[in-house]
Write an enzyme that holds these catalytic residues in place. Structure first.
Site, PDB file in Angstrom:
ATOM      1  N   ASP A 217      -1.841  -4.096   6.425  1.00  0.00           N
ATOM      2  CA  ASP A 217      -1.263  -3.112   7.361  1.00  0.00           C
ATOM      3  C   ASP A 217      -2.307  -2.841   8.448  1.00  0.00           C
ATOM      4  O   ASP A 217      -1.982  -2.648   9.620  1.00  0.00           O
ATOM      5  CB  ASP A 217      -0.974  -1.759   6.676  1.00  0.00           C
ATOM      6  CG  ASP A 217       0.106  -1.843   5.605  1.00  0.00           C
ATOM      7  OD1 ASP A 217       1.073  -2.591   5.808  1.00  0.00           O
ATOM      8  OD2 ASP A 217      -0.036  -1.150   4.581  1.00  0.00           O
TER       9      ASP A 217
ATOM     10  N   HIS B 114      -2.407  -0.763   3.343  1.00  0.00           N
ATOM     11  CA  HIS B 114      -2.743  -2.024   2.689  1.00  0.00           C
ATOM     12  C   HIS B 114      -3.693  -2.734   3.643  1.00  0.00           C
ATOM     13  O   HIS B 114      -3.667  -2.478   4.864  1.00  0.00           O
ATOM     14  CB  HIS B 114      -1.483  -2.871   2.465  1.00  0.00           C
ATOM     15  CG  HIS B 114      -0.557  -2.281   1.448  1.00  0.00           C
ATOM     16  ND1 HIS B 114       0.688  -1.830   1.756  1.00  0.00           N
ATOM     17  CD2 HIS B 114      -0.736  -2.055   0.126  1.00  0.00           C
ATOM     18  CE1 HIS B 114       1.267  -1.350   0.659  1.00  0.00           C
ATOM     19  NE2 HIS B 114       0.416  -1.474  -0.347  1.00  0.00           N
TER      20      HIS B 114
HETATM   21  C1  XUL Z   1       4.271  -0.185  -5.716  1.00  0.00           C
HETATM   22  C2  XUL Z   1       3.547   0.875  -5.041  1.00  0.00           C
HETATM   23  C3  XUL Z   1       2.673   0.431  -3.909  1.00  0.00           C
HETATM   24  C4  XUL Z   1       1.328   1.055  -3.946  1.00  0.00           C
HETATM   25  C5  XUL Z   1       0.392   0.608  -2.886  1.00  0.00           C
HETATM   26  O1  XUL Z   1       5.175   0.241  -6.637  1.00  0.00           O
HETATM   27  O2  XUL Z   1       3.698   2.026  -5.359  1.00  0.00           O
HETATM   28  O3  XUL Z   1       3.320   0.761  -2.708  1.00  0.00           O
HETATM   29  O4  XUL Z   1       1.439   2.436  -3.852  1.00  0.00           O
HETATM   30  O5  XUL Z   1       0.042  -0.698  -2.965  1.00  0.00           O
END
Ligand code: XUL
Ligand code: MN
Length: 344
Positions: A53, A50
């Site tokens: 992150d 992210h």
């Molecule tokens: C949410 C999910 C997230 C995404 C990344 O359900 O899967 O972790 O993969 O933002």
């Protein structure tokens, strides 16, 4: 075990601490460096990020600071021999995204979401990946009358267009999910994601990421979603995990709930050549809340082990016999053949 011809990754959030809506953490927080060391020690190839992150407290930082930190992170990754698989703007935490990000009813909040996404694209570039993942967490409603569905599609397209114009190389992988945190999400399936791509200024650069659990939450078979996306050449990333029916988003180890559904996903990946263009297999799995610190990473080891065992099962499946049974319309025997193969 089948030869490992695939490349694997996970994200820092997959070494989670056990909190749920009803209780606090059950394991102590660990540093990013510790997580990177674990990833490397386990022989993984890449990490998913992210935006925050990669750059903690991103909203309070100038581009000069972000760019410096991103360059330092890239060096750390290079030194560890680990790639960044993708960057995803976390558009569900800020007070600015309470009522949605790109589809918020407040233009100031929509602007925030787009600006943060453009920044994530710049971070992706610094980290050496051309994939921006969009999990459209809050693009939907708790109350249908609170938003206009048609306008929301237009707002999503406008946001995607701004991202595509910002960087000529970026590819956007939309990660659909039908619900949670929203009651109803606007982009619940791969079909919706691909249809949306076709309304943008550069459909070639808008594709999809499939997560097994999200397909199951939509009442769909993840293998069908993989086949569908790959028929359009649009499966650019994959979050393998498992989900026990229509409950909260569980992010269980791959194959944990339904081995046969997992087998069919690996089969779909194999028949479509997933990974041949450098795509990674990501495990978006979480440890159970009960997991002790000593066993903290086992869900990642186990997901990959299950994947590789299933790959072996896919490659040793008697395709000739299965074709004969299909030609004879003997699906009862085909069913038994699959069961025996998985049990064997
Ligand atoms: C949410 C999910 C997230 C995404 C990344 O359900 O899967 O972790 O993969 O933002
Ligand atoms: Mn995911």
């Amino acid at each position: 075990m089948a030869k490992n011809t695939h490349r694997f990754c996970f994200g820092p959030w997959n070494i989670s601490e056990g909190q749920d809506p009803y209780g606090p953490t059950t394991r102590p927080a660990q540093t990013f460096d510790w997580k990177l060391d674990q990833l490397k020690a386990r022989g993984y190839d890449a990490m998913m990020f992210h935006d925050d992150d990669a750059i903690p407290d991103i909203d309070g930082k100038s581009w000069a600071v972000i760019s410096k930190e991103a360059k330092a992170l890239k060096k750390r990754l290079d030194d560890a021999g680990i790639a960044a698989e993708m960057v995803a703007p976390r558009l569900w935490f800020s007070p600015m995204t309470v009522d949605g990000a790109y589809t918020s009813n407040d233009p100031k909040c929509r602007r925030y979401a787009i600006d943060r996404s453009l920044r994530s694209i710049d971070i992706a570039k610094e980290l050496g990946t051309d994939i921006l993942v969009l999990w459209l967490a809050r693009e939907g409603t708790y109350l249908r009358e609170s938003k206009d569905g048609r306008k929301s599609v237009e707002l999503l397209v406008q946001a995607l267009d701004k991202m595509l114009a910002h960087d000529k190389k970026i590819r956007i992988a939309i990660e659909p999910k039908p619900n949670e945190p929203m009651d109803h999400a606007y982009i619940p399936t791969i079909g919706h994601a691909i249809a949306l791509a076709h309304l943008t200024r550069d459909p070639k650069r808008v594709g999809a990421l499939i997560e097994s659990a999200h397909c199951i939450l939509a009442g769909l078979d993840p293998a069908d979603e993989i086949d569908f996306a790959m028929a359009f050449g649009k499966l650019w990333s994959l979050h393998l995990n498992d989900q026990n029916g229509l409950k909260f988003d569980q992010d269980k180890p791959f194959g944990s709930s339904n081995l046969r559904v997992a087998f069919n996903q690996v089969r779909a990946m194999e028949r479509n050549g997933y990974g041949k263009n450098g795509e990674y297999i990501c495990f978006d799995v979480h440890p159970f809340r009960t997991t002790k610190v000593d066993h903290w990473l086992a869900h990642l080891d186990n997901s990959r082990k299950t994947f590789l065992r299933l790959l072996e099962k896919v490659r040793s499946f008697d395709e000739t016999k299965s074709k004969q049974l299909i030609a004879d319309r003997d699906y009862q025997e085909l069913d038994q053949m699959v069961i025996q193969h998985l049990l064997g």
